[in-house]
Design an enzyme around this catalytic site. Structure first.
Site, mmCIF file in Angstrom:
data_model
loop_
_atom_site.group_PDB
_atom_site.id
_atom_site.type_symbol
_atom_site.label_atom_id
_atom_site.label_comp_id
_atom_site.label_asym_id
_atom_site.label_seq_id
_atom_site.Cartn_x
_atom_site.Cartn_y
_atom_site.Cartn_z
ATOM 1 N N LYS A 13 0.827 -1.211 0.000
ATOM 2 C CA LYS A 13 0.000 0.000 0.000
ATOM 3 C C LYS A 13 0.863 1.263 0.000
ATOM 4 O O LYS A 13 0.612 2.186 -0.754
ATOM 5 C CB LYS A 13 -0.922 0.044 1.242
ATOM 6 C CG LYS A 13 -1.904 -1.104 1.319
ATOM 7 C CD LYS A 13 -2.843 -0.959 2.519
ATOM 8 C CE LYS A 13 -2.142 -0.986 3.863
ATOM 9 N NZ LYS A 13 -1.614 -2.314 4.251
ATOM 10 N N ARG A 88 -9.414 0.997 8.726
ATOM 11 C CA ARG A 88 -8.998 -0.361 9.050
ATOM 12 C C ARG A 88 -10.061 -1.108 9.828
ATOM 13 O O ARG A 88 -9.867 -2.278 10.149
ATOM 14 C CB ARG A 88 -7.751 -0.273 9.916
ATOM 15 C CG ARG A 88 -6.474 -0.769 9.276
ATOM 16 C CD ARG A 88 -5.422 -0.647 10.358
ATOM 17 N NE ARG A 88 -4.186 -1.278 10.089
ATOM 18 C CZ ARG A 88 -3.180 -0.780 9.379
ATOM 19 N NH1 ARG A 88 -3.319 0.356 8.750
ATOM 20 N NH2 ARG A 88 -2.051 -1.432 9.281
ATOM 21 N N ARG A 127 11.895 -6.433 4.646
ATOM 22 C CA ARG A 127 11.784 -5.032 4.233
ATOM 23 C C ARG A 127 12.550 -4.074 5.139
ATOM 24 O O ARG A 127 12.709 -4.276 6.333
ATOM 25 C CB ARG A 127 10.298 -4.664 4.128
ATOM 26 C CG ARG A 127 9.768 -3.626 5.024
ATOM 27 C CD ARG A 127 8.332 -3.331 4.679
ATOM 28 N NE ARG A 127 7.549 -3.147 5.882
ATOM 29 C CZ ARG A 127 6.267 -2.814 5.884
ATOM 30 N NH1 ARG A 127 5.600 -2.692 4.761
ATOM 31 N NH2 ARG A 127 5.635 -2.636 7.019
ATOM 32 N N ARG A 160 11.470 -1.742 10.478
ATOM 33 C CA ARG A 160 10.444 -1.266 11.395
ATOM 34 C C ARG A 160 10.385 -2.180 12.605
ATOM 35 O O ARG A 160 10.503 -3.388 12.483
ATOM 36 C CB ARG A 160 9.093 -1.253 10.685
ATOM 37 C CG ARG A 160 8.708 0.126 10.217
ATOM 38 C CD ARG A 160 7.506 0.087 9.347
ATOM 39 N NE ARG A 160 6.367 -0.608 9.960
ATOM 40 C CZ ARG A 160 5.184 -0.705 9.377
ATOM 41 N NH1 ARG A 160 4.995 -0.178 8.187
ATOM 42 N NH2 ARG A 160 4.200 -1.342 9.971
ATOM 43 N N ARG A 171 -0.442 -8.899 13.305
ATOM 44 C CA ARG A 171 -1.025 -7.912 12.386
ATOM 45 C C ARG A 171 -1.871 -8.582 11.310
ATOM 46 O O ARG A 171 -2.889 -8.049 10.884
ATOM 47 C CB ARG A 171 0.080 -7.062 11.751
ATOM 48 C CG ARG A 171 0.573 -5.953 12.710
ATOM 49 C CD ARG A 171 2.006 -5.544 12.444
ATOM 50 N NE ARG A 171 2.231 -5.000 11.132
ATOM 51 C CZ ARG A 171 3.414 -5.062 10.487
ATOM 52 N NH1 ARG A 171 4.447 -5.662 11.048
ATOM 53 N NH2 ARG A 171 3.540 -4.526 9.300
#
Ligand code: ADP
Ligand code: ZN
Length: 213
Positions: A13, A88, A127, A160, A171
């Site tokens: 996203k 969300r 990532r 992160r 998540r």
């Protein structure tokens, strides 16, 4: 142009939102980025949000709804915006609709980025992001030219804090339970467009563009 990007964590996203922002010149509004900045700045909002984010839970609805209400009323949103990571929950979606209706506005398109859980886990685990410019990289699919250094600005890349195995699984659970029902919500409203989020960033972007044209 008022867009929502929907999809599980790791669907891309943020990457697509940044490209859309360049293409259309409207701001990207990422609740995740806003909250991470608040945590970094140690503001009251940040202190409140951190305990939820660290364990992969959602920050309470009233907090993020308040944030977004304020944000979309700012001048730079007049020609539109790209929402990334909001709404969300169904309540967030309802409040967003209410606020937009009050402003005489509406969402044009909800782009649903579809990707399976396995893929998501490998993406998130590999990532890294640049804390200075927001650039995003991936060990395999998008490695930086120099390991650990941002191609864009030379900043030092960081993982992160919530991109660890345990929090990623949480998540994904939260996504299935609280966010996936939004697909039905927007389908009913007739503006849900689903695209496959597999392939290269450019491939996905061209699919997204098809949907928002
Ligand atoms: P991702 O989609 O990769 O999980 P985000 O950057 O969108 O990451 O969000 C990171 C965290 O910030 C979430 O796990 C959650 O704790 C919080 N957050 C972001 N957006 C929202 C939102 N709309 N409602 C509640 N919490 C949010
Ligand atoms: Zn950078």
């Amino acid at each position: 142009m008022r867009l929502i990007l929907l999809g599980p964590p790791g669907a891309g996203k943020g990457t697509q939102a940044k490209m859309l922002k360049e293409q259309f010149g409207v701001p990207q509004i990422s609740t995740g980025d806003i909250l991470r900045q608040a945590v970094k700045d140690n503001t009251e909002l940040g202190i409140q949000a951190k305990s939820f984010m660290d364990v992969g839970k959602l920050v309470p609805d009233e907090v993020v709804i308040g944030l977004i209400k304020e944000r979309i009323k700012q001048d730079d949103c007049e020609a539109g915006f790209i929402l990334d990571g909001f709404p969300r929950t169904i309540l967030q979606a309802e409040k967003l609709s209410e606020t937009l209706t009050e402003m005489g506005l509406a969402i044009d398109t909800v782009v649903n980025l579809e990707v399976n859980a396995e893929e998501v886990i490998s993406r998130l685990a590999g990532r890294s992001t640049c804390p200075d410019c927001g650039g995003m990289f991936h060990e395999e699919s998008r490695p930086p030219k120099v390991s650990g250094v941002c191609d864009g600005c030379g900043g030092l890349l960081a993982q992160r804090e919530d991109d660890n195995a345990e929090t990623i699984l949480k998540r994904l659970d939260v996504y299935q339970e609280s966010t996936a029902p939004l697909k039905q919500f927007y389908k009913k409203q007739g503006n849900l467009k689903t695209v496959s989020a597999r392939g290269s960033v450019e491939e996905i972007f061209s699919r997204v563009l098809e949907m928002v044209k």
